[in-house]
Scaffold this active site. Structure first.
Site, short mmCIF file in Angstrom:
data_model
loop_
_atom_site.label_atom_id
_atom_site.label_comp_id
_atom_site.label_asym_id
_atom_site.label_seq_id
_atom_site.Cartn_x
_atom_site.Cartn_y
_atom_site.Cartn_z
N SER A 8 0.90 -1.28 0.08
CA SER A 8 -0.04 -0.12 -0.09
C SER A 8 0.80 1.05 0.01
O SER A 8 1.80 1.45 0.88
CB SER A 8 -0.58 0.00 1.26
OG SER A 8 -1.38 1.28 1.47
N HIS A 31 -1.12 -1.39 -4.29
CA HIS A 31 -2.56 -0.93 -3.53
C HIS A 31 -2.67 0.43 -3.25
O HIS A 31 -1.60 1.19 -2.59
CB HIS A 31 -2.64 -1.78 -2.15
CG HIS A 31 -4.02 -1.69 -1.43
ND1 HIS A 31 -5.04 -2.32 -1.85
CD2 HIS A 31 -4.17 -0.72 -0.48
CE1 HIS A 31 -5.83 -2.02 -0.80
NE2 HIS A 31 -5.39 -1.10 -0.13
N ASP A 33 -4.93 3.60 -2.08
CA ASP A 33 -5.75 4.08 -1.05
C ASP A 33 -6.31 5.46 -1.25
O ASP A 33 -5.60 6.20 -1.21
CB ASP A 33 -5.36 3.74 0.47
CG ASP A 33 -5.14 2.49 0.95
OD1 ASP A 33 -6.19 1.77 0.83
OD2 ASP A 33 -3.95 2.25 1.17
N MET A 35 -9.21 8.19 -0.22
CA MET A 35 -9.93 8.47 0.71
C MET A 35 -10.58 9.90 0.85
O MET A 35 -9.73 10.63 0.22
CB MET A 35 -8.95 8.32 2.07
CG MET A 35 -8.48 7.08 2.27
SD MET A 35 -7.36 6.98 3.94
CE MET A 35 -6.60 5.58 3.88
N HIS A 64 -8.40 0.84 -3.89
CA HIS A 64 -9.37 0.68 -2.90
C HIS A 64 -9.98 1.93 -2.48
O HIS A 64 -9.22 3.06 -1.87
CB HIS A 64 -8.28 0.19 -1.61
CG HIS A 64 -9.23 0.23 -0.29
ND1 HIS A 64 -8.43 -0.18 0.85
CD2 HIS A 64 -10.40 0.15 -0.09
CE1 HIS A 64 -9.44 -0.40 1.87
NE2 HIS A 64 -10.78 -0.24 1.04
N MET A 66 -12.28 4.36 -0.57
CA MET A 66 -12.91 4.68 0.86
C MET A 66 -13.31 5.71 0.81
O MET A 66 -13.09 6.98 1.24
CB MET A 66 -11.83 4.27 1.84
CG MET A 66 -11.32 3.17 2.24
SD MET A 66 -9.73 2.92 3.07
CE MET A 66 -8.78 3.04 1.75
N MET A 135 -11.51 -5.95 5.75
CA MET A 135 -10.65 -4.92 6.55
C MET A 135 -10.31 -5.59 7.70
O MET A 135 -11.07 -6.07 8.74
CB MET A 135 -11.26 -3.70 6.72
CG MET A 135 -11.58 -2.67 5.47
SD MET A 135 -10.12 -2.14 4.66
CE MET A 135 -9.08 -1.48 5.95
N GLY A 140 -8.87 3.86 7.15
CA GLY A 140 -8.64 5.28 7.30
C GLY A 140 -7.04 5.58 7.27
O GLY A 140 -6.56 6.47 6.98
N PHE A 141 -6.16 4.81 8.07
CA PHE A 141 -4.96 4.95 8.41
C PHE A 141 -3.93 3.80 8.42
O PHE A 141 -4.61 2.72 8.51
CB PHE A 141 -4.77 5.66 9.91
CG PHE A 141 -5.67 6.59 10.10
CD1 PHE A 141 -5.17 7.98 9.63
CD2 PHE A 141 -6.85 6.60 10.52
CE1 PHE A 141 -6.03 9.25 9.78
CE2 PHE A 141 -7.71 7.56 10.89
CZ PHE A 141 -7.17 9.05 10.46
N GLY A 143 -0.46 1.65 9.70
CA GLY A 143 0.27 1.51 10.77
C GLY A 143 -0.64 1.09 12.06
O GLY A 143 -0.34 1.46 13.12
N ASP A 173 -6.53 -6.52 4.70
CA ASP A 173 -5.95 -5.05 4.46
C ASP A 173 -5.89 -4.68 5.99
O ASP A 173 -7.17 -4.38 6.41
CB ASP A 173 -6.61 -4.15 3.48
CG ASP A 173 -6.14 -2.95 3.31
OD1 ASP A 173 -5.18 -2.59 3.75
OD2 ASP A 173 -6.79 -2.22 2.58
N GLY A 174 -4.95 -4.28 6.22
CA GLY A 174 -4.67 -3.60 7.62
C GLY A 174 -3.97 -4.60 8.65
O GLY A 174 -4.23 -5.71 9.00
N GLY A 175 -2.95 -3.84 9.02
CA GLY A 175 -2.19 -4.56 10.20
C GLY A 175 -1.16 -5.78 9.86
O GLY A 175 -0.94 -6.67 10.63
N GLY A 195 1.09 -2.07 4.01
CA GLY A 195 1.83 -0.68 4.02
C GLY A 195 2.99 -0.54 4.83
O GLY A 195 4.21 -0.65 4.14
N SER A 196 2.82 -0.31 6.01
CA SER A 196 3.83 -0.12 6.94
C SER A 196 5.08 -1.00 6.97
O SER A 196 6.01 -0.87 7.21
CB SER A 196 3.46 0.35 8.27
OG SER A 196 2.58 -0.49 8.75
C1 DX5 Z 1 -6.10 1.53 5.61
C2 DX5 Z 1 -5.64 1.35 4.25
C3 DX5 Z 1 -4.71 0.13 4.23
C4 DX5 Z 1 -3.51 0.71 4.83
C5 DX5 Z 1 -2.68 -0.44 5.23
O1 DX5 Z 1 -7.50 2.11 5.66
O2 DX5 Z 1 -6.96 0.74 3.58
O3 DX5 Z 1 -4.49 -0.17 2.69
O4 DX5 Z 1 -2.44 1.43 3.84
O5 DX5 Z 1 -1.62 -0.05 6.08
P1 DX5 Z 1 -0.95 -0.98 7.18
O6 DX5 Z 1 -0.57 -2.40 6.34
O7 DX5 Z 1 0.22 -0.28 7.56
O8 DX5 Z 1 -1.85 -1.39 8.19
ZN ZN Z 2 -6.33 -0.03 1.63
#
Ligand code: DX5
Ligand code: ZN
Length: 218
Positions: A8, A31, A33, A35, A64, A66, A135, A140-141, A143, A173-175, A195-196
């Site tokens: 991401s 990926h 995002d 928003m 993606h 959002m 999800m 939204g974020f 990390g 997606d996420g964490g 992502g992170s």
């Molecule tokens: C969050 C995004 C994710 C985000 C994942 O709302 O949809 O795609 O970038 O980031 P990490 O992998 O750091 O949780």
């Molecule tokens: Zn995403």
């Protein structure tokens, strides 16, 4: 299982996007995002920036959305080099129509479920989609911490897909990191967003390789 790794770019350096895209070319998808500060409390990039990313990216895009009104805006992202467009079931008033319009463009349609959204309501329309994005954080974020409560949803979804003989992938997606990718893949996810865990590492190619190895062993 055939695993796809989708870094991401939310965690990338937005001032150096072209080199950040080059750094992840050993992955499978990018990926992206989008928003709108309404559907989620954050604002990222929109159609003009995504268009340029699609033009220069060495990998196909996994977009993606959002956003509040995917029924109106999703098709604005139907660029060349876009593999899939994901919209949130909770945000669409006519998800069947929207999925069909996306597929008419030769792009995969993906339906996203927030952590609090169950599989009820999706079952009836599952066959309209190429993939379902679960999800594993509140969107939204980047990390945030992985919500392991979502693993049982992935397992139930996987079972339903198999029982009905459907050809639908599960995306998570996420964490996602080296600890959570194994459980996610064992539950049934095969498109993995991170992502992170990738852009937070100096050596992005190494981070991708390690995640892929853990996923393939899972
Ligand atoms: C969050 C995004 C994710 C985000 C994942 O709302 O949809 O795609 O970038 O980031 P990490 O992998 O750091 O949780
Ligand atoms: Zn995403």
């Amino acid at each position: 299982m055939d695993i796809k790794i989708a870094p991401s770019i939310l965690s990338a350096d937005f001032c150096n996007l072209q080199s950040e895209l080059g750094a992840i070319k050993s992955a499978d998808l990018v990926h992206v995002d989008v928003m709108d500060a309404h559907f989620v409390p954050n604002l990222t990039i929109g159609e003009p920036v995504v268009k340029r990313i699609a033009e220069v990216s060495p990998l196909p895009l996994d977009i993606h959305l959002m956003i509040d009104s995917p029924d109106i805006f999703a098709l604005d992202y139907a660029f060349k080099n876009v593999e899939s467009i994901t919209f949130h079931l909770a945000a669409s008033h006519a998800p069947i129509r929207l999925a069909r319009k996306i597929r008419e463009k030769g792009i995969k349609a993906c339906c996203a479920l927030n952590p609090a959204v169950g599989l009820e309501g999706l079952s009836e329309i599952l066959g309209e989609f190429d993939s379902v994005l679960v999800m594993s954080v509140e969107p939204g974020f980047g990390g945030q911490k992985f919500l392991s409560s979502q693993l049982s949803k992935v397992r139930r979804l996987k079972k339903e897909i198999e029982d009905r003989g459907l050809d639908i992938k599960i995306e998570i997606d996420g964490g996602i990191n080296r600890q959570t990718i194994g459980p996610a893949c064992r539950a049934g996810a095969s498109i993995i967003v991170a992502g992170s865990a990738i852009y937070g590492e100096k050596d992005r190619a190494k981070a991708i390789k390690e995640l892929r190895e853990i996923a393939e062993r899972a």
